[in-house]
Design an enzyme around this catalytic site. Sequence first.
Site, PDB file in Angstrom:
ATOM      1  CG  ASP A 101      37.818  40.733  46.185  1.00 11.32           C
ATOM      2  OD1 ASP A 101      36.941  41.181  45.429  1.00 11.32           O
ATOM      3  OD2 ASP A 101      38.574  41.461  46.855  1.00 11.32           O
ATOM      4  CG  HIS A 305      32.469  39.356  44.873  1.00  9.09           C
ATOM      5  ND1 HIS A 305      33.371  39.206  43.838  1.00  9.09           N
ATOM      6  CD2 HIS A 305      33.184  39.842  45.928  1.00  9.09           C
ATOM      7  CE1 HIS A 305      34.571  39.604  44.238  1.00  9.09           C
ATOM      8  NE2 HIS A 305      34.480  39.984  45.493  1.00  9.09           N
TER       9      HIS A 305
END
Length: 326
Positions: A101, A305
């Site tokens: 991320d 994610h």
Amino acid sequence: MTEVKHRSIETNGIRMHVAEMGAGPLVVLCHGFPESWYSWRHQMPALAEAGFRVLAPDMRGYGQTDCPPEIEKYTLLHLVGDMIGLLDAFGAENAVIAGHDWGAPVAWHAALLRPDRFRGVVGLSVPFVPRGTLRPTTTMPQNEDSLFYQLYFQTPGVAELELERDVRVAIRSFLYTSSGDMPARPGAGAVTGTVGMVPRKGGMLSRMVNPTSLPGWISETDIDYYAGQFAHRGFRGGLNWYRNIDRNWELLAPFAGASVQVPALYIAGDRDLVVAFRGMDQRIANLSKFVPQLRGTIMLPGCGHWTQQERRAEVNLAMIEFLNRC
């Protein structure tokens, strides 16, 4: 997790909390938003057992690490500088750096700016994105009803107020909604431009789901740990990273067109919302143009994610294979 050692070091003008495990060549693991060193809890023992010394810091503004009040102290140059200071504090000449991320841009730019200190890089979820010609926030989608979440984060205090109203619900909703276990929503593809959009009336959590039960890769105990960290620290430090997106673009102007010259690996889930962002398919397909020593692109089926948490075994294997060849 009893074998994990916890230390506090001085780096780049702040005090940083670092989780440490193992002995051998150094690997630095950079977490993203809204997370902590704990995001790497599955990788640390695996990498240590494979013969590596692993450092997983709470990044600037998170957990037990200092949270400077000034927004402008969260640029990529500050964040890369923190990682240089981390190596210095541990007496290491160099390391392989990995990031997930927001930690991925830190890792990519650490390798870009200081290849003498970072001899390899692993990016999870976010690929290396070369500096564009336009100010980033001017290209982010918005309309009368909604705006891209990174634009929503720009105004200080707005997202903090929403997310800190019930920290545990916010964390639970973030982790589930952005995972591969979240059912697909009709019309939410990259072509429609609705990925990552926040309603102007309702806020970010209004489009997220707080599940009745958690998927197998995350437990209520894990949620408790994350929530405890953010209940203590708040979300402002992590949100300030987003508030420097345009400033990063300005500061990195001297490096426009530069490429990452060290060995690299990219790992993402095929259900990661980042992969569905507008234009990201082309960036991933052409990644080797800007990362000429790219050793592989791994897309994990059904993974969302939270790459290293949702697919711990696959990520551990891929990282160890890369580290052994790096």
